[in-house]
Scaffold this motif. Sequence first.
Motif, mmCIF file in Angstrom:
data_model
loop_
_atom_site.group_PDB
_atom_site.id
_atom_site.type_symbol
_atom_site.label_atom_id
_atom_site.label_comp_id
_atom_site.label_asym_id
_atom_site.label_seq_id
_atom_site.Cartn_x
_atom_site.Cartn_y
_atom_site.Cartn_z
ATOM 1 N N CYS A 50 87.870 58.778 67.132
ATOM 2 C CA CYS A 50 87.172 59.931 66.555
ATOM 3 C C CYS A 50 87.881 60.403 65.288
ATOM 4 N N VAL A 51 89.206 60.463 65.342
ATOM 5 C CA VAL A 51 89.952 60.908 64.161
ATOM 6 C C VAL A 51 89.715 59.937 63.007
ATOM 7 N N VAL A 52 89.862 58.643 63.277
ATOM 8 C CA VAL A 52 89.720 57.645 62.208
ATOM 9 C C VAL A 52 88.324 57.714 61.601
ATOM 10 N N PHE A 53 87.292 57.698 62.448
ATOM 11 C CA PHE A 53 85.924 57.696 61.916
ATOM 12 C C PHE A 53 85.631 58.994 61.158
ATOM 13 N N SER A 54 86.162 60.122 61.669
ATOM 14 C CA SER A 54 85.893 61.394 60.993
ATOM 15 C C SER A 54 86.502 61.403 59.601
ATOM 16 N N ARG A 57 84.410 58.539 57.539
ATOM 17 C CA ARG A 57 83.004 58.920 57.345
ATOM 18 C C ARG A 57 82.791 60.334 57.859
ATOM 19 N N PRO A 58 82.897 61.332 57.007
ATOM 20 C CA PRO A 58 82.792 62.729 57.472
ATOM 21 C C PRO A 58 81.507 63.008 58.251
ATOM 22 N N THR A 59 80.420 62.291 57.974
ATOM 23 C CA THR A 59 79.197 62.546 58.744
ATOM 24 C C THR A 59 79.395 62.282 60.223
ATOM 25 N N PHE A 60 80.405 61.442 60.555
ATOM 26 C CA PHE A 60 80.641 61.149 61.974
ATOM 27 C C PHE A 60 80.846 62.436 62.750
ATOM 28 N N PRO A 63 77.285 67.755 63.827
ATOM 29 C CA PRO A 63 76.588 68.009 65.096
ATOM 30 C C PRO A 63 75.480 66.991 65.351
ATOM 31 N N GLY A 64 74.775 66.621 64.290
ATOM 32 C CA GLY A 64 73.680 65.672 64.461
ATOM 33 C C GLY A 64 74.164 64.359 65.033
ATOM 34 N N ASN A 65 75.282 63.877 64.479
ATOM 35 C CA ASN A 65 75.807 62.610 64.960
ATOM 36 C C ASN A 65 76.373 62.740 66.368
ATOM 37 N N PHE A 66 76.970 63.903 66.649
ATOM 38 C CA PHE A 66 77.502 64.144 67.995
ATOM 39 C C PHE A 66 76.375 64.007 69.020
ATOM 40 N N ALA A 67 75.229 64.600 68.722
ATOM 41 C CA ALA A 67 74.094 64.509 69.635
ATOM 42 C C ALA A 67 73.611 63.065 69.756
ATOM 43 N N ASN A 68 73.644 62.338 68.623
ATOM 44 C CA ASN A 68 73.249 60.933 68.633
ATOM 45 C C ASN A 68 74.045 60.106 69.622
ATOM 46 N N LEU A 69 75.350 60.410 69.674
ATOM 47 C CA LEU A 69 76.241 59.633 70.537
ATOM 48 C C LEU A 69 75.719 59.607 71.966
#
Lengths: 420, 268
Positions: A50-54, A57-60, A63-69
């Motif tokens: 999570c840290v690396v992807f954030s 890619r800040p979009t990671f 909230p939208g992406n969190f819901a996608n997961l």
Amino acid sequence: MSTHIEATPAVKTVPPPAVSLGGHVRGYLARVRGGDIGSLPAVLGLLVLCVVFSIVRPTFFSPGNFANLFSQGAAVTLIAMGLVFVLLVGEIDLSAGFTSGVCASVLAILLATYGFPWYIAVAAAVLAGTVIGAVLGFLVAKVGIPSFVVTLAAFLAFQGVVLLLLKEGTNITVSDSVVVAISNRNLPPVLGWVLAAVAVAAYAAVQLNRFRRRTGRGLATDPLVVVLIRIGALAVALGAAVYVLNVERSLNTLIASLKGVPVIVPIIAGLLILWTFVLDKTPYGRHLYATGGNHEAARRAGINVDRIRISAFVLCSTMAAVGGIVAASRDHSVDPNTGGSNVLLYAVGAAVIGGTSLFGGKGRARDAVLGGAVVAVIINGMGLMGYSSGIKYVVTGCVLLLAAGVDALSRRRAAATGNR
Amino acid sequence: MSTSPSPLLELSRINKSFGPVQVLRDVDFTVTAGEVTALVGDNGAGKSTLVKCVSGIYSIDSGIVFYDGEPISINGPRDAADRGIEVVYQDLALCDNLDVVQNMFLGRERRTGLVLDEATMEELAAETLAGLSVRTVKSLRQPVSSLSGGQRQTVAIAKAVLWNSNVVILDEPTAALGVAQTGQVLELARRMADNGLAVVLISHNMNDVFAVADRVAALYLGRMAAQVPITEVTHAQVVELITAGRSGDLGLPAAGSGDDYGLNGARG
Ligand SMILES: Nc1ncnc2c1ncn2[C@@H]1O[C@H](COP(=O)(O)OP(=O)(O)O)[C@@H](O)[C@H]1O
Ligand SMILES: [Mg+2]
């Protein structure tokens, strides 16, 4: 005649040694060093990913992406939850992916072709999974074919069954609003908070009640601080998740509002609680662990080992059916690829990454959720970074291998430290 | 012993084969409450097989098992357990991934409704271990995999005693133990018999046998050579029974009397 060797009360009433917080932590660290790492690698891996992807890619981290997961990882997580049972008794089900495909096809055909109401179609799909599991389990436990072979054959055969059901590969659209809602709708924000509050309250009640009962009877327990920390951690985690999911994630709220906890979340949570209860609190769960730990000992203890093994396959295929329904809902359709390609590998990977052993006797329902989260984050994050499917497969394969390697090494470590 | 109480468990003319190999041949064996009966014999004589026939792990080919004078049929581990017959197997049969309490109650868990009653099981386990004066097991909630050989043996024995058992069979309980732990286990066997249980102690250590047994039975190549009170035999006689099947007037008829029992795994 029948003689219980009488207890010496003086010995019994020696109070259990009071465990301090420090002692509890030291005990945990000692267990980890001894090879009993549990879900530690999955939790650490999840944090690092999570840290690396954030960062990259800040979009990671939106909230939208969190819901996608959640919708991305749901089907794999549910299939993995079922696989935990089969892995627990020391077997494998390679057909779980296509079992979910077969059951999803049953669902789609009953809905679209025959126009049955959603509850009948869902029930039939789940039942199809149960029947498949019973057949697989029978072949393994009663006929004695190794599960690897039985389910490899089923893997191939079910792939064909899906093609036959879908008339050589047509795509059936699933438009029933209830079924579609499973993977695509969100709870009203208030309901999200209510459910989270209920969950935390119930967890606190169970934990504190257990603490009170055990200390009341003079039995050893975790220190109260640890119990309170656990409750607090759950409250913080759930609160944060609900807060983020209740943030508006629609780009244009004039067209549609998009906020709230995805419907799939309470479904997964409910099944997680159910299977955790079954595994930890019921004699049946205990017998599953015993069968996986030492099936000869289980047999000598009078446990019907065959029945336990069959039941593990039944639960696995039934959960695969649930996963198939969720996948059909997410895609609004069923096609010959539903439950195919890498679904099975992701699911086995999720269970193993979460801490379930491939050697049997060790695993929990929550391993599937943790591992499913890791798998979902990898797929999602790498997608955001624009990697090709090829690279995603290679990376996921490597992660699975890594998890299996950790499993094998921690086992050896445990054997070496007499903690086998 | 002097009152010669009637046997609690009596085996009569038990036969058992694995394929072409006949492992037990017309074996008679009696076990009396309040006594330690030592069952001795060389490796491969059939001691463990005899035990597994009694506990329902193996089915017997022919023969009768009497319990308290009644003929009974034992078709599985549960049948034996229902009669109060408990076995501590040579290979212990513990689940490494379960803890001490979970192992002791395996297959017979206490429950309240659907749910396991962990607290009661833990209390009963603690009581049983205390009753056996066991102080070596630190935590009842540690996995069995983390225990030493002696501790595992103790847990296995405690598991057998937990169930209001009448007959406790210990299959080579001291084979893997050091001197001190062997002493503890033998003491445990004696105490169980003094408490009225029928104890069967399988061993091929003469010191163990003469230390605790009231009666000794010797198996020789699948046949019962003799079963006699321990006071009527010497070390040397028991060793002869084990190695040759006979000693003076005791034991099997001399070989060369027509039938050569060459089959019992000792062929060639
Ligand atoms: N399951 C089995 N299948 C075939 N042969 C067996 C089996 N169990 C034991 N035997 C044979 O039976 C004989 C007696 O074995 P066992 O009862 O274990 O002897 P003991 O316990 O006296 O050392 C041995 O020759 C052994 O090889
Ligand atoms: Mg033996």
